[in-house]
Design an enzyme around this catalytic site. Structure first.
Site, PDB file in Angstrom:
ATOM      1  N   LYS A 221      12.606  12.017   5.025  1.00 34.02           N
ATOM      2  CA  LYS A 221      12.569  11.692   6.459  1.00 34.02           C
ATOM      3  C   LYS A 221      13.692  12.362   7.254  1.00 34.02           C
ATOM      4  O   LYS A 221      14.708  12.783   6.694  1.00 34.02           O
ATOM      5  CB  LYS A 221      12.557  10.167   6.656  1.00 34.02           C
ATOM      6  CG  LYS A 221      11.146   9.614   6.354  1.00 34.02           C
ATOM      7  CD  LYS A 221      10.985   8.141   6.583  1.00 34.02           C
ATOM      8  CE  LYS A 221       9.519   7.745   6.252  1.00 34.02           C
ATOM      9  NZ  LYS A 221       9.293   6.308   6.263  1.00 34.02           N
ATOM     10  N   ARG A 255       8.645   4.400  -1.952  1.00 33.22           N
ATOM     11  CA  ARG A 255       7.515   5.269  -1.606  1.00 33.22           C
ATOM     12  C   ARG A 255       8.033   6.691  -1.442  1.00 33.22           C
ATOM     13  O   ARG A 255       8.860   6.940  -0.567  1.00 33.22           O
ATOM     14  CB  ARG A 255       6.895   4.763  -0.304  1.00 33.22           C
ATOM     15  CG  ARG A 255       5.696   5.555   0.194  1.00 33.22           C
ATOM     16  CD  ARG A 255       5.197   4.992   1.517  1.00 33.22           C
ATOM     17  NE  ARG A 255       4.060   5.739   2.039  1.00 33.22           N
ATOM     18  CZ  ARG A 255       4.172   6.870   2.734  1.00 33.22           C
ATOM     19  NH1 ARG A 255       5.356   7.373   2.995  1.00 33.22           N
ATOM     20  NH2 ARG A 255       3.090   7.496   3.160  1.00 33.22           N
TER      21      ARG A 255
HETATM   22  C1  8Y7 Z   1       6.074   4.811   5.429  1.00 35.31           C
HETATM   23  C2  8Y7 Z   1       4.729   4.454   5.291  1.00 35.31           C
HETATM   24  C3  8Y7 Z   1       4.880   6.459   6.131  1.00 35.31           C
HETATM   25  C4  8Y7 Z   1       7.061   3.857   5.045  1.00 35.31           C
HETATM   26  C5  8Y7 Z   1       5.236   2.381   4.440  1.00 35.31           C
HETATM   27  C6  8Y7 Z   1       6.325   9.542   5.971  1.00 35.31           C
HETATM   28  C7  8Y7 Z   1       2.545   5.545   5.772  1.00 35.31           C
HETATM   29  C8  8Y7 Z   1       5.761   8.884   7.138  1.00 35.31           C
HETATM   30  N1  8Y7 Z   1       6.153   6.067   5.951  1.00 35.31           N
HETATM   31  N2  8Y7 Z   1       4.304   3.268   4.801  1.00 35.31           N
HETATM   32  N3  8Y7 Z   1       3.994   5.503   5.738  1.00 35.31           N
HETATM   33  N4  8Y7 Z   1       6.588   2.658   4.563  1.00 35.31           N
HETATM   34  N5  8Y7 Z   1       4.877   1.178   3.961  1.00 35.31           N
HETATM   35  O1  8Y7 Z   1       7.343  10.274   6.195  1.00 35.31           O
HETATM   36  O2  8Y7 Z   1       8.278   4.028   5.167  1.00 35.31           O
HETATM   37  O3  8Y7 Z   1       5.853   9.424   4.835  1.00 35.31           O
HETATM   38  S1  8Y7 Z   1       4.316   7.963   6.813  1.00 35.31           S
END
Ligand code: 8Y7
Length: 274
Positions: A221, A255
């Protein structure tokens, strides 16, 4: 945690969720996995590398991204959810805030709904989740993906995000979602400045007071790019540092895009802190 029959043993170890983007415009894997076979290969690789969850998403939530219709989102994700569910022993989360997409993805084999709007995006979402035995990830976001980075402000970012997640948990439970199937996530990067993201991570242990499993997504990020002054392709080490820190301060699931490096770091950190 039991999600539609699939067991996720939380507490004993940290789980790694691999990101599978099926969007032509997603911010770090732009257009690479549109092909279903390629997407399945990528999911397989992540599972081989140690991911125990795969997060499948068909709409980019990058700041300023344009919205897609349910039909388009379903066309992108459903074939892949089916293939991954048939081929791999892994927990599948569907990254969507649309009730119809969630319902069809759960029917196709997904186990968890990852709702980045924490049920604010679609009034029908809560009944879709409550009506199945799916898990639910409630993520905090300030504003919408289009507006969230326009000078976000908080009185106290940790207390504000905690209070908001607590309210969302109460709402979900009141609407019939089983308490033991809810996961919370402060939403790193969603309506937060670099300083806000750092504050959330520094005080991550305060989220333990909500008594729910905690998911953290820092992978590649912008705040990491801002601190290291590096482009998205060069943020693995910065991501790993945040992952180790998050585990030491209470994360149950992380994640990530770069599964191999983060699984190794997770196993090592688990040995030190669990
Ligand atoms: C997150 C996410 C994204 C996160 C959860 C990216 C879909 C942006 N970020 N879902 N999604 N938590 N739960 O940089 O931090 O992956 S998208």
């Amino acid at each position: 945690m039991n999600c539609r029959g699939k067991i996720l043993a939380l507490g004993e170890r940290t789980h790694v969720m691999g990101i599978l983007n099926v969007t032509p415009d997603s911010f770090s894997d732009a257009g690479q996995y549109l092909d279903v076979q390629q997407a399945l290969d990528h999911a397989k690789l992540m599972v081989d590398e140690g991911a125990t969850l795969i997060d499948i998403g068909g709409e980019s939530s990058r700041p300023g991204a344009s919205p897609v219709s349910s039909t388009e989102e379903l066309n992108r994700v459903l074939p892949i959810v089916r293939l991954v569910a048939d081929a791999l022993d892994v927990v599948i989360s569907i990254d969507t805030f649309k009730a119809e997409v969630a319902r069809k993805a759960l029917e196709a084999g997904a186990h968890i709904v990852n709702d980045i709007t924490a049920l604010h995006g679609d009034p029908d979402m809560v009944s879709v989740v409550a009506g199945t035995e799916a898990g639910l990830i409630l993520m905090h976001m300030k504003g919408t993906p289009r507006t969230m980075q326009q000078a976000p402000q908080y009185e106290d970012v940790v207390r504000d995000v905690c209070a908001s997640l607590s309210e969302r948990v109460q709402y979900a439970e009141a609407q019939g979602v089983a308490p033991e199937r809810i996961i919370i996530d402060p939403g790193i990067g969603f309506g937060k400045t670099t300083e806000h993201n750092i504050e959330l991570l520094k005080r991550l242990s305060e989220f333990r007071s909500l008594n729910k499993p905690l998911l953290i997504g820092t992978s590649r990020k912008s705040f990491i790019g801002n601190i290291l002054d590096l482009p998205v392709t060069e943020r693995v080490e910065g991501t790993v540092a945040t992952v180790c820190w998050a585990i030491a301060h209470g994360a149950d699931i992380i994640r990530v895009h770069d599964v191999k490096a983060n699984v190794r770091a997770t196993l090592m950190t688990d040995a030190l802190c669990r």
